[in-house]
Design a protein around this motif. Structure first.
Motif: not given
Length: 671
Positions: A596-618
């Motif tokens: 029941g936890i809403d997630t977003i992509e790395a380039e989305g807007d929201g509280r919980v982002a699930v981010v691949p390590a390869s895109l975490a920089k910056g």
């Protein structure tokens, strides 16, 4: 100076004035549409008025000012004696001819706000910082710089609270928190190219963006003509920083990635190179290979050029033709320019012959001669397209061997050669091919140059990517931002002098920022345990922040542990980033959604982002949950550097969850 109630009234006065400025700008757009004048003037006026209205509209919300400086009576105050100035993100005025209510943070007088200290006051007696809760003025804090016993520190409560407040949403500007060493970089001269070696959390990205805004303020006419380019490592990063420049009043800055800059829509990336091939294609030796392949197409003239013209036959003999080709080859900076010179000089020889016989060599005649000499020129200096040049080079093994010579080994040639011949139209281009295509286009003809280029995460650029950027900043300056310790690509730079040479600015000033204002000390110290294994010689980060929290936990079920950690993090303020290896992301995202936890992509807007390590920089999040450090290390050749990047994304709290043993440097940290 004003008390809190008076400051609130002044803030409301500023808001009213700003709304009047916005309304006036929009009205001017309407009036400007029917302004008399020539078409060009009307178009330029309309563009200016619409840009101004858009900039003011973007600034319609938020605090009208963040600081104040009050000058004393001594001589060091100069013309500013007894004056008080409010500083904000933009200039606010309530009437023409009257002093502004708020001064733009980029104005020269604002420098004193950022750099004044008890030891060097710049004439300032009092510096006031304002605290805001959204649009409500909640308080202020004064530093009495002319009274040693009352002088506060540069990092008082309001400033500390501003730095440490939650990071929900895109990156914010730092105009209220710029530190003296950052301000020096922001206000550096346009002609000066800078390289900022910034440890995690030191604000190097913000410094670069604020420098762009400052330079546009000081050199607007020149930079609007030539353009300002911001290059980021990926789309997620660009989304994260996208709001910074508009909030500073700058909306006409191009922001893109190096891949998008080079590929465009004409040659989209549809394939991926093997690592061995990518390494060779990104190597600077490929520039010489491409040049050799291009100029190997030239052939010495085999015969004279004879052009019939009515009853005459004009002639350029073979030795003279050969000399024209040789001269153009020596003089021309690009292939197409050399070809054009051969054509124009051949026609000029014919024209002299015709004029000696009384021929009228008008425009029609010159165009006729241009067409007439074209077959002879094509035979010795053929027209070439970049796509055909590269496709021929990678398809024809003999051509590749001849162009490579001793530059590439047989294994390296085999790594980049296509297994079967292809034409440019059917080629499946890779990201590395896009870099080679750009190099080939530059060999053919020069492209445009920006007035200023800002390159973030520059340590990850390959030499060939650097060359592409150097061409686009040939007549301008650059701001290079990066951290050698965070280099993760196979060709990541190990030192700045060599990287700056590839970027065409070997004499750039290199400055190191080491004090972190974003990452808490407990997180910095934990990540710094990896430092000795990162393979670079740079000063480690240190943090002035004593807050923050670190938790290291072993779990046999990382998916469940991740869900529990996110649930706990949601009880606190701020953004949450779950970071794991790229192949683990889908499973973690599905588990969170099932819970029941809403997630977003790395380039989305929201509280919980699930981010691949390869895109975490910056990127940065208030609460970061790192899943399985050992897997992050194993996922790529420079995995230890990648883990260092991942651990330093936390602004307030860091959870490290693992089932496998931690890397040796991090052991002994379990809660």
């Amino acid at each position: 100076m004003r008390g809190l109630d008076e400051e609130r009234k002044y803030a409301e006065r500023c808001r009213v004035a700003l709304q009047a400025m916005i309304a006036g700008a929009r009205e001017n757009v309407v009036v400007g549409q029917v302004t008399w004048g020539d078409r060009y003037t009307a178009e330029r006026l309309g563009y200016y008025l619409k840009s101004l209205a858009r900039e003011l509209g973007d600034e319609g919300a938020g605090p009208p000012f963040f600081g104040l400086i009050g000058y004393g009576t001594d001589e060091s105050a100069g013309e500013h004696r007894h004056q008080t100035y409010y500083l904000g993100r933009r200039h606010i005025s309530d009437a023409i001819g009257r002093p502004p209510l708020v001064i733009d943070w980029r104005a020269p007088v604002s420098t004193s706000f950022y750099r004044a200290s008890p030891a060097n006051r710049f004439g300032v007696s009092t510096r006031r910082r304002f605290g805001w809760s959204e649009d409500t003025l909640t308080g202020y804090e004064d530093e009495h710089l002319d009274q040693a016993d009352l002088a506060g520190t540069a990092l008082g409560g309001i400033l500390r609270a501003e730095i440490e407040r939650p990071r929900t949403g895109p990156m914010r500007d730092i105009v209220a928190t710029i530190q003296p060493e950052q301000d020096v970089l922001v206000r550096a001269e346009l002609a000066e190219s800078l390289c900022v070696q910034g440890a995690p959390g030191t604000g190097k990205t913000a410094v670069g963006l604020h420098r762009a805004a400052y330079l546009l303020y000081v050199h607007r006419a020149r930079l609007q003509r030539n353009g300002v380019l911001v290059l980021g490592p990926n789309r997620a990063f660009l989304h994260y920083i996208s709001a910074v420049l508009p909030t500073l009043g700058e909306v006409d800055v191009e922001q893109t990635t190096i891949e998008e800059l080079l590929t465009g829509k004409q040659h989209p990336v549809r394939a991926t190179d093997e690592l061995a091939a990518a390494r060779v294609k990104q190597d600077p030796r490929m520039a010489e290979v491409l040049r050799a392949a291009l100029y190997h197409r030239l052939r010495p003239p085999a015969e004279a050029v004879v052009v019939p013209d009515s009853s005459y036959r004009w002639r350029v003999n073979q030795p003279e033709f050969e000399q024209l080709v040789d001269d153009a080859r020596q003089e021309a900076a690009t292939y197409n320019l050399g070809r054009d010179r051969v054509i124009s000089r051949l026609v000029a020889v014919l024209q002299r012959q015709a004029e000696a016989r009384g021929q009228n060599c008008n425009g029609s005649w010159l165009r006729k001669m241009n067409r007439a000499v074209m077959p002879a020129v094509d035979a010795v200096w053929p027209a070439v397209r970049a796509e055909d040049l590269l496709a021929d080079l990678l398809s024809d093994h003999a051509m590749l061997a001849a162009a490579a010579g001793d530059l590439l080994s047989g294994e390296e040639q085999a790594a980049i050669a296509w297994k079967r011949p292809r034409k440019a139209k059917s080629a499946q281009w890779t990201a590395a091919d896009a870099v080679l295509l750009d190099e080939a286009r530059a060999l053919l003809e020069r492209g445009p140059s920006y007035g200023h280029v800002i390159i973030d995460e520059a340590q990850d650029l390959s030499p060939m990517q650097c060359r592409a950027i150097a061409r686009r900043s040939e007549h301008g300056s650059i701001t290079v931002l990066g951290d050698l310790a965070q280099g993760t690509t196979p060709w990541a730079a190990r030192d700045w002098p060599q990287q700056l040479t590839h970027l065409g600015k070997p004499d750039s000033t290199v400055i190191a920022l080491t004090t972190g204002y974003r990452v808490p000390a407990v997180v910095v110290e934990f990540a710094n345990r990896l430092f000795e294994g990162l393979g670079v010689d740079v000063p480690p980060a240190r943090s002035f922040r004593a807050d923050g929290r670190l938790t290291v936990q072993h779990s046999d079920n990382l998916t469940t542990a991740c869900t529990d950690a996110v649930r706990a993090a949601l009880k606190e303020d701020g953004s949450i980033g779950v970071i794991a290896t790229d192949d683990a992301i889908d499973q973690l995202r599905d588990a969170l959604r099932l819970d029941g936890i809403d997630t977003i992509e790395a380039e989305g807007d929201g509280r919980v982002a699930v981010v691949p390590a390869s895109l975490a920089k910056g990127l940065e999040y208030d609460h970061v949950i790192v899943i399985e450090p050992a897997a992050i290390i194993d996922a790529e050749p420079r995995g230890l550097n990648r883990l260092y990047v991942v651990l330093t994304r936390a602004v307030s709290r860091l959870d490290v969850l693992h089932s496998r043993p931690l890397p040796p440097q991090l052991r002994g940290s379990e809660a």
